[in-house]
Scaffold this motif. Structure first.
Motif, PDB file in Angstrom:
ATOM      1  N   ASP A 171       0.813  -1.210   0.000  1.00 50.57           N
ATOM      2  CA  ASP A 171       0.000   0.000   0.000  1.00 50.57           C
ATOM      3  C   ASP A 171       0.850   1.265   0.000  1.00 50.57           C
ATOM      4  O   ASP A 171       0.517   2.260  -0.640  1.00 50.57           O
ATOM      5  CB  ASP A 171      -0.940   0.008   1.209  1.00 50.57           C
ATOM      6  N   ALA A 172       1.954   1.236   0.755  1.00 51.40           N
ATOM      7  CA  ALA A 172       2.796   2.431   0.857  1.00 51.40           C
ATOM      8  C   ALA A 172       3.523   2.723  -0.447  1.00 51.40           C
ATOM      9  O   ALA A 172       3.864   3.867  -0.734  1.00 51.40           O
ATOM     10  CB  ALA A 172       3.814   2.268   1.992  1.00 51.40           C
ATOM     11  N   GLY A 173       3.774   1.701  -1.234  1.00 52.01           N
ATOM     12  CA  GLY A 173       4.411   1.895  -2.528  1.00 52.01           C
ATOM     13  C   GLY A 173       5.922   1.974  -2.491  1.00 52.01           C
ATOM     14  O   GLY A 173       6.570   1.884  -3.534  1.00 52.01           O
ATOM     15  N   GLU A 174       6.510   2.127  -1.312  1.00 49.45           N
ATOM     16  CA  GLU A 174       7.951   2.324  -1.225  1.00 49.45           C
ATOM     17  C   GLU A 174       8.742   1.037  -1.436  1.00 49.45           C
ATOM     18  O   GLU A 174       9.931   1.094  -1.742  1.00 49.45           O
ATOM     19  CB  GLU A 174       8.313   2.915   0.147  1.00 49.45           C
ATOM     20  N   ALA A 175       8.109  -0.114  -1.251  1.00 49.16           N
ATOM     21  CA  ALA A 175       8.818  -1.389  -1.415  1.00 49.16           C
ATOM     22  C   ALA A 175       8.534  -2.037  -2.759  1.00 49.16           C
ATOM     23  O   ALA A 175       8.990  -3.152  -3.023  1.00 49.16           O
ATOM     24  CB  ALA A 175       8.445  -2.347  -0.282  1.00 49.16           C
ATOM     25  N   ASP A 176       7.783  -1.368  -3.631  1.00 48.11           N
ATOM     26  CA  ASP A 176       7.410  -1.957  -4.907  1.00 48.11           C
ATOM     27  C   ASP A 176       8.644  -2.229  -5.769  1.00 48.11           C
ATOM     28  O   ASP A 176       9.566  -1.415  -5.828  1.00 48.11           O
ATOM     29  CB  ASP A 176       6.473  -1.023  -5.675  1.00 48.11           C
ATOM     30  N   GLY A 177       8.641  -3.373  -6.447  1.00 49.31           N
ATOM     31  CA  GLY A 177       9.741  -3.674  -7.347  1.00 49.31           C
ATOM     32  C   GLY A 177       9.993  -5.158  -7.469  1.00 49.31           C
ATOM     33  O   GLY A 177       9.324  -5.987  -6.850  1.00 49.31           O
ATOM     34  N   SER A 178      10.987  -5.491  -8.278  1.00 50.00           N
ATOM     35  CA  SER A 178      11.339  -6.883  -8.544  1.00 50.00           C
ATOM     36  C   SER A 178      12.511  -7.324  -7.684  1.00 50.00           C
ATOM     37  O   SER A 178      13.306  -6.507  -7.211  1.00 50.00           O
ATOM     38  CB  SER A 178      11.699  -7.051 -10.027  1.00 50.00           C
ATOM     39  N   GLY A 179      12.616  -8.639  -7.511  1.00 52.87           N
ATOM     40  CA  GLY A 179      13.731  -9.211  -6.773  1.00 52.87           C
ATOM     41  C   GLY A 179      14.108 -10.569  -7.329  1.00 52.87           C
ATOM     42  O   GLY A 179      13.355 -11.178  -8.089  1.00 52.87           O
ATOM     43  N   VAL A 180      15.289 -11.021  -6.964  1.00 49.93           N
ATOM     44  CA  VAL A 180      15.759 -12.343  -7.360  1.00 49.93           C
ATOM     45  C   VAL A 180      16.222 -13.090  -6.116  1.00 49.93           C
ATOM     46  O   VAL A 180      16.619 -12.476  -5.114  1.00 49.93           O
ATOM     47  CB  VAL A 180      16.921 -12.267  -8.376  1.00 49.93           C
ATOM     48  N   LEU A 181      16.157 -14.394  -6.185  1.00 48.53           N
ATOM     49  CA  LEU A 181      16.612 -15.196  -5.051  1.00 48.53           C
ATOM     50  C   LEU A 181      17.173 -16.515  -5.538  1.00 48.53           C
ATOM     51  O   LEU A 181      16.764 -17.050  -6.565  1.00 48.53           O
ATOM     52  CB  LEU A 181      15.474 -15.432  -4.044  1.00 48.53           C
ATOM     53  N   GLY A 182      18.143 -17.017  -4.793  1.00 47.13           N
ATOM     54  CA  GLY A 182      18.745 -18.302  -5.086  1.00 47.13           C
ATOM     55  C   GLY A 182      18.698 -19.196  -3.866  1.00 47.13           C
ATOM     56  O   GLY A 182      18.632 -18.712  -2.727  1.00 47.13           O
ATOM     57  N   ARG A 183      18.731 -20.498  -4.097  1.00 53.06           N
ATOM     58  CA  ARG A 183      18.639 -21.438  -2.981  1.00 53.06           C
ATOM     59  C   ARG A 183      19.444 -22.688  -3.289  1.00 53.06           C
ATOM     60  O   ARG A 183      19.466 -23.178  -4.427  1.00 53.06           O
ATOM     61  CB  ARG A 183      17.172 -21.819  -2.737  1.00 53.06           C
ATOM     62  N   LEU A 184      20.105 -23.211  -2.260  1.00 47.84           N
ATOM     63  CA  LEU A 184      20.713 -24.528  -2.278  1.00 47.84           C
ATOM     64  C   LEU A 184      20.108 -25.340  -1.146  1.00 47.84           C
ATOM     65  O   LEU A 184      20.033 -24.853  -0.004  1.00 47.84           O
ATOM     66  CB  LEU A 184      22.231 -24.442  -2.099  1.00 47.84           C
ATOM     67  N   ALA A 185      19.675 -26.546  -1.448  1.00 50.41           N
ATOM     68  CA  ALA A 185      19.080 -27.411  -0.425  1.00 50.41           C
ATOM     69  C   ALA A 185      19.741 -28.776  -0.476  1.00 50.41           C
ATOM     70  O   ALA A 185      20.013 -29.305  -1.561  1.00 50.41           O
ATOM     71  CB  ALA A 185      17.582 -27.541  -0.639  1.00 50.41           C
TER      72      ALA A 185
END
Length: 321
Positions: free
Chosen positions: A223-237
């Motif tokens: 709602d605040a709009g300040e955190a809007d955007g894309s992200g990437v993540l990686g994982r090893l399990a």
């Protein structure tokens, strides 16, 4: 909106159907997987899980379980539930950007889903949807802003929908986390926190039978709009055995920047099953194991970036006077 998302995720699952097995992997029938009776081996699985804080999620540990409701020849209708105790953030380092999470609260997650195998059991597909809750107690701000005892406990909730496709080598998971109710709340006199809409896709690959790697993309907005955007993540399990696994995660987006987390999960079958060596080998195939895997991506993600607003000094406690 949920209907459109569900249709889109179903289309994703169906679109994965034509992907073939690698010729070197052998057919499902060669490993005896066609002879496995799902009714004999799909049983309730319960256990514990824990993870360290990440981008918008807390340190937590709890119990969970996979509960098959209807098992057919090639499919299972199931419930997957868990409850976690959420703990304070590490070393005054906020998991929600500015305000630290404090105290202990109990979050819950519930899913109803349907998973099925294709004709030769070389792919498993699944759809699930559910509801998650997260009460959140807050403490000091790690930005140095004095809060004067105005910290509050707030409550967030979300609806979620998920689609998955798993083969011997590949795993795909598409998800949508959609906050409901009061999605933005004041956590102290200076900061508001909001639950984030999150839409993402993970693609994983089995490096070895025990070691898996994945990379994902997500889009978040609030709602605040300040955190809007894309992200990437990686994982090893890494699967220590059929019941115990550990994982390491690394994510980046502009709001949370770089975040590292680790997790552990232990699940055991509640029914003792006597299997031949051929059955055990077939049951260890990723497509069969995936039928009873715990659902992924179910935390309510929260952010409290500084809002572009004028400060109402009447909100500041009388201690300032």
């Amino acid at each position: 909106m949920l209907r459109r998302l569900t249709i889109g995720l179903l289309a994703f699952a169906v679109a994965m159907a034509p992907l073939p097995l690698n010729a070197q992997e052998g057919s499902a029938g060669d490993l005896g997987v066609m002879s496995i009776s799902l009714k004999d081996v799909i049983k309730p699985r319960v256990g514990i899980q824990g993870q360290t804080q990440a981008a918008g999620t807390p340190n937590q540990a709890g119990i969970g379980g996979f509960l098959p409701l209807v098992v057919r020849d090639n499919s299972v209708f199931f419930a997957d539930v868990l409850a976690n105790a959420n703990f304070a953030d590490f070393n005054n380092y906020s998991s929600i950007i500015n305000t630290t999470v404090a105290g202990t609260t109990i979050s819950t997650s519930s899913r109803l889903g349907y998973r099925w195998l294709n004709g030769d059991r070389s792919w498993m597909y699944g759809l699930n949807a559910g509801y998650d809750t997260r009460p959140m107690s807050t403490g000091d701000a790690d930005t140095g802003v004095p809060l004067f005892g105005t910290e509050k406990t707030v409550f967030f909730q979300q609806a979620a929908v998920n689609a998955e496709a798993v083969s011997d080598k590949w795993a795909f998971n598409a998800y949508a986390l959609i906050p409901t109710g009061d999605t933005e709340q004041k956590v102290n006199w200076f900061y508001n926190a909001g639950a984030l809409d999150t839409f993402g896709l993970d693609a994983g690959y089995n490096i070895t039978p025990a070691l898996k790697a994945s990379i994902g993309y997500y889009y978040q907005n609030g709602d605040a709009g300040e955190a809007d955007g894309s992200g990437v993540l990686g994982r090893l399990a890494y699967a220590i055995n059929n019941d115990l696994s550990i994982g390491a995660n690394l994510s980046y987006d502009e709001a949370f920047e770089t975040r590292f987390s680790a997790d552990i999960k232990w699940r055991f079958n509640t029914a003792g099953i006597s299997q031949s060596e051929k059955q055990k080998k077939a049951w260890e195939k990723p497509t069969i194991k995936a039928l009873t895997e715990s659902v992924k991506r179910r935390d309510v993600r929260v952010a409290d970036p500084p809002a572009a607003r004028l400060i109402d000094f009447h909100e500041i406690p009388m201690i300032l006077l």
